[in-house]
Write an enzyme that holds these catalytic residues in place. Structure first.
Site, PDB file in Angstrom:
ATOM      1  N   LYS A  13       0.809  -1.198   0.000  1.00  0.00           N
ATOM      2  CA  LYS A  13       0.000   0.000   0.000  1.00  0.00           C
ATOM      3  C   LYS A  13       0.847   1.254   0.000  1.00  0.00           C
ATOM      4  O   LYS A  13       0.372   2.352  -0.266  1.00  0.00           O
ATOM      5  CB  LYS A  13      -0.881   0.028   1.263  1.00  0.00           C
ATOM      6  CG  LYS A  13      -1.784  -1.159   1.423  1.00  0.00           C
ATOM      7  CD  LYS A  13      -2.411  -1.132   2.837  1.00  0.00           C
ATOM      8  CE  LYS A  13      -3.043  -2.457   3.150  1.00  0.00           C
ATOM      9  NZ  LYS A  13      -3.370  -2.605   4.577  1.00  0.00           N
ATOM     10  N   GLY A  14       2.123   1.105   0.303  1.00  0.00           N
ATOM     11  CA  GLY A  14       2.975   2.265   0.559  1.00  0.00           C
ATOM     12  C   GLY A  14       3.065   3.290  -0.563  1.00  0.00           C
ATOM     13  O   GLY A  14       3.129   4.484  -0.308  1.00  0.00           O
ATOM     14  N   GLU A  73       7.716   2.715  -6.095  1.00  0.00           N
ATOM     15  CA  GLU A  73       7.826   2.227  -4.714  1.00  0.00           C
ATOM     16  C   GLU A  73       7.918   3.426  -3.767  1.00  0.00           C
ATOM     17  O   GLU A  73       8.319   4.524  -4.171  1.00  0.00           O
ATOM     18  CB  GLU A  73       9.079   1.331  -4.642  1.00  0.00           C
ATOM     19  CG  GLU A  73       9.421   0.742  -3.302  1.00  0.00           C
ATOM     20  CD  GLU A  73       8.380  -0.191  -2.711  1.00  0.00           C
ATOM     21  OE1 GLU A  73       7.235   0.253  -2.536  1.00  0.00           O
ATOM     22  OE2 GLU A  73       8.726  -1.343  -2.380  1.00  0.00           O
ATOM     23  N   ASP A  74       7.557   3.203  -2.526  1.00  0.00           N
ATOM     24  CA  ASP A  74       7.642   4.284  -1.537  1.00  0.00           C
ATOM     25  C   ASP A  74       9.068   4.475  -1.041  1.00  0.00           C
ATOM     26  O   ASP A  74       9.597   5.577  -1.005  1.00  0.00           O
ATOM     27  CB  ASP A  74       6.680   4.027  -0.358  1.00  0.00           C
ATOM     28  CG  ASP A  74       6.815   2.625   0.233  1.00  0.00           C
ATOM     29  OD1 ASP A  74       7.667   1.831  -0.224  1.00  0.00           O
ATOM     30  OD2 ASP A  74       6.057   2.312   1.174  1.00  0.00           O
ATOM     31  N   ASP A 101      15.013  -0.013   0.835  1.00  0.00           N
ATOM     32  CA  ASP A 101      15.917  -0.184   1.972  1.00  0.00           C
ATOM     33  C   ASP A 101      16.973  -1.228   1.600  1.00  0.00           C
ATOM     34  O   ASP A 101      18.020  -0.907   1.056  1.00  0.00           O
ATOM     35  CB  ASP A 101      15.076  -0.588   3.192  1.00  0.00           C
ATOM     36  CG  ASP A 101      15.898  -0.738   4.455  1.00  0.00           C
ATOM     37  OD1 ASP A 101      17.036  -0.245   4.498  1.00  0.00           O
ATOM     38  OD2 ASP A 101      15.396  -1.362   5.422  1.00  0.00           O
ATOM     39  N   LYS A 127      17.110   4.481   1.076  1.00  0.00           N
ATOM     40  CA  LYS A 127      17.991   4.369   2.244  1.00  0.00           C
ATOM     41  C   LYS A 127      19.245   3.637   1.807  1.00  0.00           C
ATOM     42  O   LYS A 127      19.309   2.404   1.905  1.00  0.00           O
ATOM     43  CB  LYS A 127      17.315   3.482   3.305  1.00  0.00           C
ATOM     44  CG  LYS A 127      16.455   4.179   4.302  1.00  0.00           C
ATOM     45  CD  LYS A 127      15.998   3.145   5.352  1.00  0.00           C
ATOM     46  CE  LYS A 127      14.875   3.680   6.173  1.00  0.00           C
ATOM     47  NZ  LYS A 127      14.293   2.644   7.050  1.00  0.00           N
ATOM     48  N   PHE A 153      13.572   5.002  11.049  1.00  0.00           N
ATOM     49  CA  PHE A 153      12.266   4.532  10.618  1.00  0.00           C
ATOM     50  C   PHE A 153      11.404   5.700  10.177  1.00  0.00           C
ATOM     51  O   PHE A 153      11.194   6.656  10.907  1.00  0.00           O
ATOM     52  CB  PHE A 153      11.567   3.703  11.690  1.00  0.00           C
ATOM     53  CG  PHE A 153      10.567   2.785  11.061  1.00  0.00           C
ATOM     54  CD1 PHE A 153      10.977   1.606  10.465  1.00  0.00           C
ATOM     55  CD2 PHE A 153       9.220   3.131  10.993  1.00  0.00           C
ATOM     56  CE1 PHE A 153      10.072   0.779   9.823  1.00  0.00           C
ATOM     57  CE2 PHE A 153       8.310   2.309  10.350  1.00  0.00           C
ATOM     58  CZ  PHE A 153       8.739   1.126   9.772  1.00  0.00           C
TER      59      PHE A 153
END
Ligand code: IMP
Ligand code: MG
Length: 179
Positions: free
Chosen positions: A42-43, A98-99, A102, A130, A151
């Site tokens: 959902k991001g 994508e949000d 990482d 990130k 975070f």
């Protein structure tokens, strides 16, 4: 909600300007091609909704749901597809939206997966990156901002399903997720 926020990294105007900039780049790079923009739910929902309105050329929107962190804060490394594409991407130019990237595990898996479906090309676009979290090297075609290894929540990005509706990108206080 406000009490759980540590720092605001990007405010609404900063986000809007960046989305406009990425939209213009994509528009310029893919004019005249059959674009399929694939959001990872959902991001990426909020980023993608804003982004497609800044790409002024014909495109199709599609979505995938993949297994994510759940309530944990680190990637398990296992990618499970919970909802696949509705459209046929054979011969098309696909941009995965994508949000945040990482470890890179999710997107490198998805890119491979969509290439195997015979997309003409698969490009990656993420609002946040990130770099310090990377375990799987991956080329990202469009990046909004690099962020530190903290975070992050807001603008679609959650912690345990909360904070997606924050209009800004912010870091969460450690005590909220290290309980
Ligand atoms: P990875 O690149 O495979 O490690 O996973 C990326 C996914 O992890 C993203 O789609 C997010 O759902 C989630 N994620 C990574 N970092 C954060 C964060 O700081 N806040 C919230 N979700 C995150
Ligand atoms: Mg995600």
């Amino acid at each position: 909600m406000k009490n759980d926020i540590d720092k605001v990294l990007f405010d609404e105007l900063t986000l809007a300007n960046k989305v406009k900039e990425i939209g213009a780049l994509i528009e310029q790079d893919f004019k005249g091609k059959e674009l399929v923009v694939v959001g990872i739910l959902k991001g990426a929902n909020i980023f993608m909704s804003d982004l497609v309105r800044k790409i002024n050329c014909p495109l199709i929107m599609d979505f995938m749901v993949v297994s994510s962190y759940g309530a944990a804060t680190k990637s398990s490394g296992v990618v499970k597809i919970l909802k696949d594409l509705d459209s046929d991407i054979k011969g098309k130019t696909v941009i995965i939206v994508e949000d945040i990237i990482d470890t890179g595990l999710t997107l490198s898996y998805l890119k491979e997966y969509l290439i195997n479906r015979e997309a003409a090309e698969v490009k990656l676009c993420t609002l946040l990156n990130k770099p310090s979290g990377r375990t799987k090297p991956i080329h990202i075609d469009y990046v909004g901002f690099d962020v530190p290894d903290e975070f992050i929540v807001g603008y679609g990005i959650d912690y345990a399903e909360k904070y997606r509706n924050l209009p800004v990108i912010a870091t969460l206080k450690r005590e909220v997720y290290e309980k």
